[in-house]
Motif scaffolding. Structure first.
Motif, short mmCIF file in Angstrom:
data_model
loop_
_atom_site.label_atom_id
_atom_site.label_comp_id
_atom_site.label_asym_id
_atom_site.label_seq_id
_atom_site.Cartn_x
_atom_site.Cartn_y
_atom_site.Cartn_z
N ARG A 85 0.85 -1.19 0.00
CA ARG A 85 0.00 0.00 0.00
C ARG A 85 0.89 1.24 0.00
N THR A 86 0.58 2.17 -0.88
CA THR A 86 1.29 3.44 -0.92
C THR A 86 0.32 4.56 -0.61
N ASP A 87 0.85 5.79 -0.55
CA ASP A 87 -0.02 6.94 -0.28
C ASP A 87 -0.99 7.18 -1.43
N ASP A 88 -0.60 6.79 -2.63
CA ASP A 88 -1.41 7.08 -3.81
C ASP A 88 -2.34 5.94 -4.22
N ILE A 89 -1.95 4.71 -3.94
CA ILE A 89 -2.71 3.55 -4.40
C ILE A 89 -2.89 2.55 -3.26
N ILE A 90 -4.10 2.06 -3.11
CA ILE A 90 -4.37 0.97 -2.17
C ILE A 90 -4.37 -0.33 -2.97
N VAL A 91 -3.54 -1.28 -2.57
CA VAL A 91 -3.43 -2.56 -3.26
C VAL A 91 -4.08 -3.63 -2.41
N LEU A 92 -5.02 -4.35 -3.01
CA LEU A 92 -5.75 -5.40 -2.31
C LEU A 92 -5.62 -6.71 -3.08
N PRO A 93 -5.66 -7.84 -2.37
CA PRO A 93 -5.51 -9.13 -3.06
C PRO A 93 -6.75 -9.53 -3.83
N MET A 94 -6.56 -10.02 -5.05
CA MET A 94 -7.65 -10.59 -5.84
C MET A 94 -7.94 -11.98 -5.31
N THR A 95 -9.16 -12.19 -4.83
CA THR A 95 -9.51 -13.47 -4.20
C THR A 95 -10.22 -14.43 -5.13
N CYS A 96 -10.54 -13.99 -6.35
CA CYS A 96 -11.18 -14.90 -7.31
C CYS A 96 -10.19 -16.00 -7.71
N HIS A 97 -10.68 -17.22 -7.82
CA HIS A 97 -9.82 -18.33 -8.21
C HIS A 97 -9.32 -18.16 -9.65
N SER A 98 -10.06 -17.41 -10.47
CA SER A 98 -9.63 -17.17 -11.85
C SER A 98 -8.54 -16.10 -11.93
N GLU A 99 -8.30 -15.40 -10.79
CA GLU A 99 -7.28 -14.37 -10.66
C GLU A 99 -7.54 -13.19 -11.61
N GLY A 100 -6.46 -12.51 -12.04
CA GLY A 100 -6.63 -11.31 -12.85
C GLY A 100 -6.34 -10.06 -12.05
N THR A 101 -6.48 -8.89 -12.70
CA THR A 101 -6.18 -7.60 -12.08
C THR A 101 -7.20 -6.57 -12.55
N VAL A 102 -7.63 -5.74 -11.63
CA VAL A 102 -8.50 -4.63 -12.00
C VAL A 102 -8.07 -3.41 -11.18
N GLU A 103 -7.93 -2.28 -11.85
CA GLU A 103 -7.54 -1.02 -11.19
C GLU A 103 -8.70 -0.05 -11.32
N LEU A 104 -9.04 0.60 -10.23
CA LEU A 104 -10.25 1.42 -10.17
C LEU A 104 -9.94 2.81 -9.62
N PHE A 105 -10.70 3.77 -10.11
CA PHE A 105 -10.64 5.13 -9.55
C PHE A 105 -11.97 5.39 -8.86
N ILE A 106 -11.91 5.70 -7.57
CA ILE A 106 -13.12 5.94 -6.77
C ILE A 106 -13.19 7.43 -6.44
N GLU A 107 -14.28 8.05 -6.86
CA GLU A 107 -14.45 9.49 -6.67
C GLU A 107 -15.72 9.77 -5.87
N PRO A 108 -15.59 10.21 -4.62
CA PRO A 108 -16.78 10.51 -3.82
C PRO A 108 -17.43 11.82 -4.26
N LYS A 109 -18.73 11.87 -4.17
CA LYS A 109 -19.50 13.07 -4.48
C LYS A 109 -20.23 13.49 -3.21
N ILE A 110 -19.68 14.49 -2.55
CA ILE A 110 -20.22 14.94 -1.27
C ILE A 110 -20.98 16.24 -1.47
N PRO A 111 -22.22 16.35 -1.00
CA PRO A 111 -22.97 17.59 -1.18
C PRO A 111 -22.29 18.76 -0.48
N ALA A 112 -22.41 19.92 -1.05
CA ALA A 112 -21.84 21.13 -0.44
C ALA A 112 -22.50 21.34 0.92
N PRO A 113 -21.70 21.65 1.96
CA PRO A 113 -22.28 21.84 3.29
C PRO A 113 -23.12 23.11 3.35
#
Length: 323
Positions: A85-113
């Motif tokens: 795990r780095t400051d920029d990317i969280i690395v998690l283990p792929m638990t599917c028996h078929s394996e593979g890799t997927v990289e995702l960008f998660i962007e939260p949308k928070i309403p203005a206070p």
């Protein structure tokens, strides 16, 4: 199938936080396709498709954390080793028996206070004008308005203030002494990010004493910023308004909040995330079809294969880790 953009528009209109997940890289045999998107509600519900069952719980879990923290995140789910795990990317283990890799960008949308300005005064007017350049939903309330609408009672004023609040709101009382105590009393019991009172240092003590005598807690009184704003030597109303906004920005970015704070993430009693003791995949214990009980404890699994392996040697895997 629900269109994620229509759902996003609905959530924005109702001021509900959510996250948009986008697949930015994939390596077969994963089923995720680059450019695919999903929407994650603060309740944990997913709309859209960014990978199979093996990654779904991981994606939801990380999206909820992004919503809670209000920050975007790149998440790499991979069968390659080592996982770091780095400051920029969280690395998690792929638990599917078929394996593979997927990289995702998660962007939260928070309403203005919400920034609620109580009172009519030159400072309140400048505060409203200046705050319009920042990311706030500005609301104003004055006892004079409540009178003009035919509700002259104090209870009507209190109800009007409370109707304009939302969890985590920022509030500035700028009635110039006309109804300071009444305004602050109306704020009790709400999770607020900031309460500022436009007053002098001398009058501050009198207001706080009145509040305490009327049952306002010491904790809440200590939370009130009075005199309001950063001490920048401001003199005229426009300058004072800027010092108030500067202090609000400080509180907002440092996340100072009067408890009890209502989190962005909606409490969802329908989810109970646990770790599959065989493959270490995140599983929702309340919805998974694959469960087993051992020594009075319930275990959740991602698939029948993991469940069967557990049942073959339960004493070896008998632990449950909640996320």
């Amino acid at each position: 199938m629900v269109n994620i953009w229509k759902e996003a528009a609905r959530l924005e209109e109702t001021r509900e936080p959510f996250a948009v997940v986008t697949v930015i890289r994939s390596v077969k045999p994963t089923s995720a396709v680059v450019g695919a998107k999903a929407l994650i509600k603060s309740s944990g519900e997913m709309i859209g498709f960014v990978g199979g069952q093996c990654t779904q719980s991981l994606v939801i879990s990380q999206a909820l954390k992004c919503i809670e923290k209000g920050i975007s995140q790149i998440v790499l789910i991979t069968s390659d080793t080592p996982q770091t795990r780095t400051d920029d990317i969280i690395v998690l283990p792929m638990t599917c028996h078929s394996e593979g890799t997927v990289e995702l960008f998660i962007e939260p949308k928070i309403p203005a206070p919400v920034l609620l300005i109580i009172g009519h005064s030159p400072i309140a007017d400048y505060l409203k004008k200046t705050a319009a350049y920042l990311d706030f939903q500005i609301r104003t309330v004055g006892l004079e308005n409540v009178h003009s609408e035919g509700t002259s009672s104090l209870s009507g004023f209190t109800e009007t203030i409370q109707a304009n609040l939302s969890p985590g709101a920022f509030v500035v009382v700028a009635s110039m002494g006309l109804y300071d105590v009444e305004s602050i009393r109306a704020l009790q019991g709400f999770a607020l990010s900031y309460v500022g009172l436009v007053t002098s240092p001398k009058r501050r003590e009198a207001v706080l004493n009145d509040l305490k005598n009327q049952g306002v807690s010491e904790e809440f009184c200590s939370f009130i910023s009075a005199p309001v704003g950063l001490d920048l030597g401001a003199v005229d109303p426009a300058e004072i308004a800027i010092t108030i906004l500067a202090e609000i920005i400080e509180y907002r970015r440092k996340r100072r909040t009067f408890a009890p704070f209502t989190s962005h993430v909606i409490e969802n009693k329908t989810r109970r995330e646990v770790i599959d003791p065989i493959c270490h995949m995140v599983v929702d214990l309340n919805t998974t079809l694959h469960k087993a009980e051992y020594q009075g404890k319930e275990y959740g699994f991602c698939c029948p294969r993991c469940r069967q392996e557990f049942l073959n040697k339960p004493e070896k895997y008998a632990y449950t880790v909640e996320v």
